[in-house]
Write a protein that holds these residues in place. Sequence first.
Motif, PDB file in Angstrom:
ATOM      1  N   LEU A   1       0.824  -1.217   0.000  1.00  0.00           N
ATOM      2  CA  LEU A   1       0.000   0.000   0.000  1.00  0.00           C
ATOM      3  C   LEU A   1       0.853   1.260   0.000  1.00  0.00           C
ATOM      4  CD1 LEU A   1      -3.075  -0.565   2.332  1.00  0.00           C
ATOM      5  CD2 LEU A   1      -3.080   0.073  -0.069  1.00  0.00           C
ATOM      6  N   ARG A   2       1.956   1.233   0.716  1.00  0.00           N
ATOM      7  CA  ARG A   2       2.817   2.408   0.785  1.00  0.00           C
ATOM      8  C   ARG A   2       3.324   2.779  -0.607  1.00  0.00           C
ATOM      9  NH1 ARG A   2       8.273   3.769   2.163  1.00  0.00           N
ATOM     10  NH2 ARG A   2       8.409   5.427   3.724  1.00  0.00           N
ATOM     11  N   SER A   3       3.756   1.768  -1.374  1.00  0.00           N
ATOM     12  CA  SER A   3       4.238   2.024  -2.732  1.00  0.00           C
ATOM     13  C   SER A   3       3.096   2.449  -3.646  1.00  0.00           C
ATOM     14  CB  SER A   3       4.914   0.765  -3.288  1.00  0.00           C
ATOM     15  OG  SER A   3       6.042   0.411  -2.519  1.00  0.00           O
ATOM     16  N   LEU A   4       1.945   1.818  -3.470  1.00  0.00           N
ATOM     17  CA  LEU A   4       0.787   2.145  -4.304  1.00  0.00           C
ATOM     18  C   LEU A   4       0.404   3.616  -4.155  1.00  0.00           C
ATOM     19  CD1 LEU A   4      -2.439  -0.037  -4.493  1.00  0.00           C
ATOM     20  CD2 LEU A   4      -2.534   2.439  -4.444  1.00  0.00           C
TER      21      LEU A   4
ATOM     22  N   PHE B   1       2.223   6.073  -3.006  1.00  0.00           N
ATOM     23  CA  PHE B   1       3.272   6.959  -3.505  1.00  0.00           C
ATOM     24  C   PHE B   1       3.211   7.084  -5.019  1.00  0.00           C
ATOM     25  CE2 PHE B   1       7.524   7.466  -5.321  1.00  0.00           C
ATOM     26  CZ  PHE B   1       7.769   8.764  -4.908  1.00  0.00           C
ATOM     27  N   MET B   2       3.057   5.960  -5.726  1.00  0.00           N
ATOM     28  CA  MET B   2       2.979   6.018  -7.193  1.00  0.00           C
ATOM     29  C   MET B   2       1.787   6.850  -7.643  1.00  0.00           C
ATOM     30  SD  MET B   2       4.140   2.296  -8.678  1.00  0.00           S
ATOM     31  CE  MET B   2       2.795   1.394  -7.920  1.00  0.00           C
ATOM     32  N   ALA B   3       0.670   6.714  -6.933  1.00  0.00           N
ATOM     33  CA  ALA B   3      -0.528   7.468  -7.312  1.00  0.00           C
ATOM     34  C   ALA B   3      -0.358   8.957  -7.099  1.00  0.00           C
ATOM     35  CB  ALA B   3      -1.727   6.960  -6.526  1.00  0.00           C
TER      36      ALA B   3
ATOM     37  N   TYR C   1       0.201  21.877  -5.819  1.00  0.00           N
ATOM     38  CA  TYR C   1      -1.041  21.106  -5.736  1.00  0.00           C
ATOM     39  C   TYR C   1      -0.906  19.709  -6.368  1.00  0.00           C
ATOM     40  CZ  TYR C   1      -4.923  24.093  -4.034  1.00  0.00           C
ATOM     41  OH  TYR C   1      -5.808  24.810  -3.260  1.00  0.00           O
ATOM     42  N   GLN C   2       0.165  19.444  -7.112  1.00  0.00           N
ATOM     43  CA  GLN C   2       0.214  18.257  -7.960  1.00  0.00           C
ATOM     44  C   GLN C   2       0.060  16.924  -7.221  1.00  0.00           C
ATOM     45  OE1 GLN C   2      -0.002  18.286 -11.346  1.00  0.00           O
ATOM     46  NE2 GLN C   2      -0.367  20.441 -10.883  1.00  0.00           N
ATOM     47  N   PRO C   3       0.784  16.653  -6.113  1.00  0.00           N
ATOM     48  CA  PRO C   3       0.571  15.365  -5.423  1.00  0.00           C
ATOM     49  C   PRO C   3      -0.878  15.173  -4.985  1.00  0.00           C
ATOM     50  CG  PRO C   3       2.599  16.382  -4.678  1.00  0.00           C
ATOM     51  CD  PRO C   3       1.897  17.415  -5.510  1.00  0.00           C
ATOM     52  N   ALA C   4      -1.509  16.232  -4.471  1.00  0.00           N
ATOM     53  CA  ALA C   4      -2.913  16.131  -4.042  1.00  0.00           C
ATOM     54  C   ALA C   4      -3.830  15.918  -5.236  1.00  0.00           C
ATOM     55  CB  ALA C   4      -3.321  17.392  -3.277  1.00  0.00           C
ATOM     56  N   LEU C   5      -3.559  16.595  -6.339  1.00  0.00           N
ATOM     57  CA  LEU C   5      -4.400  16.439  -7.525  1.00  0.00           C
ATOM     58  C   LEU C   5      -4.305  15.037  -8.098  1.00  0.00           C
ATOM     59  CD1 LEU C   5      -3.810  19.845  -9.371  1.00  0.00           C
ATOM     60  CD2 LEU C   5      -5.958  19.032  -8.393  1.00  0.00           C
ATOM     61  N   ARG C   6      -3.121  14.459  -8.072  1.00  0.00           N
ATOM     62  CA  ARG C   6      -2.966  13.105  -8.608  1.00  0.00           C
ATOM     63  C   ARG C   6      -3.727  12.091  -7.759  1.00  0.00           C
ATOM     64  NH1 ARG C   6       1.112  11.711 -12.258  1.00  0.00           N
ATOM     65  NH2 ARG C   6       2.095  13.514 -13.222  1.00  0.00           N
ATOM     66  N   LEU C   7      -3.622  12.219  -6.452  1.00  0.00           N
ATOM     67  CA  LEU C   7      -4.391  11.329  -5.584  1.00  0.00           C
ATOM     68  C   LEU C   7      -5.886  11.529  -5.798  1.00  0.00           C
ATOM     69  CD1 LEU C   7      -2.421  11.471  -2.210  1.00  0.00           C
ATOM     70  CD2 LEU C   7      -2.798   9.458  -3.628  1.00  0.00           C
ATOM     71  N   ALA C   8      -6.305  12.784  -5.904  1.00  0.00           N
ATOM     72  CA  ALA C   8      -7.722  13.081  -6.110  1.00  0.00           C
ATOM     73  C   ALA C   8      -8.220  12.459  -7.413  1.00  0.00           C
ATOM     74  CB  ALA C   8      -7.943  14.590  -6.133  1.00  0.00           C
TER      75      ALA C   8
END
Length: 400
Positions: A64-67, A69-71, A216-223
């Motif tokens: 899950l940790r890797s998943l 992070f990749m997302a 904003y990019q890490p949050a946008l990718r997860l979203a």
Amino acid sequence: MTIAEKGESIVALSASQAVRLQEMRFCRVLQTSDEGVWRVTDVSRVGVVGLDGLRLIIQPKTPLRSLIFMASYGGSQIAVDDHAFSFEADSDLPTALAASLLHAIGSATRRGLLKGYVASDETSTVVRGRWDVARQLKVRPGIPSPVELTLDDYTEDVAENRILRAALSALSRQERLPERWLKELSVALVMFGDVSDLRVNGPLTMPPLSRLNAHYQPALRLARWVIEATSWARQAGTTAGSAFLMNMAHVFENFVGTVLRESLASDGFDVELQASGWNLDVDGRVRMRPDIVISRRGQVITVADTKYKVWGAGSGSPPNADVYQALAYAVTAGVPEAHLLYVSGDVEPQRYLIVATGTTVVAHAISLDGTPEELIERVQEMGAALSGNRKEQAAGQSPR
């Protein structure tokens, strides 16, 4: 109840539960010789499904940790913040995403919500903003007042905030999400009170990366993955809140492609993801869409396809269909090699020379265990291998 993404799982289901699971079209459900016992195979998504009171957790083969992070990986994420991935190892996917999304949004909005200029239309007797002549002539030709205007408002109601709000709302509707995260999601939604709802018709269009929204990019990718996981469930006909299913093949492909693009740019390489306009035949009836195309000065160097499948030592040769696909890409591009990028442990690349064409298909395995830094380093090393000694070669013609 838990089923594995990898291999097959034997589970106890009622006939109606088995039928509903099969109808969702992300796995195969086969009846065994024992009544009420079913075999689940060919799982293509991970997450949580609710079936007539049963909560079915699809456990990913990727940690899950890797998943997560990749997302969340984006070009602006230079340093890795371990706190963002500190959730419990046995958390299910929606819980893990909720924890990481809240942390990412908190980091992105530390200095307040992003603002931008948004055009809006207005009819008024007082002229302000820009006069929309075309709309004026269409709505009231020959009548000078009231005036049709276009205004540029400096507001928080921008696409980036709408995406984050939509993801928070989607997670807050998830069944059986721990109370702690439901409360934190509710608190976070208050901050987006002046942001309008996001209307998604088809694939989600992400705002282009800019200096203003880089943080904003890490949050946008997860979203993005949260919205896709919930919208796919609705398209598949499930009831609201009963499914949260994430396409790990897309996550893996986007992560690998993004790291390759960033790591090879300094050497003058261009990396195109999901390349369009490729045809195997002269008439253009057999279309192709390679995952990764690496070129330099307009000339294709090599082609790669990501395969979210376990392959490595002891697995034998890659599936024939994968090799055929890679060969077709290489022949079309006129390059000597094509690459297949699998998920597995630390194994050496395997080379398969196709005698009839002189083409080599190379199978690689990228381990998704370890720290985020190790994941990035492995893909960067892969990029060096793919570009290899052919940096200065003119490698074939355009496949267009």
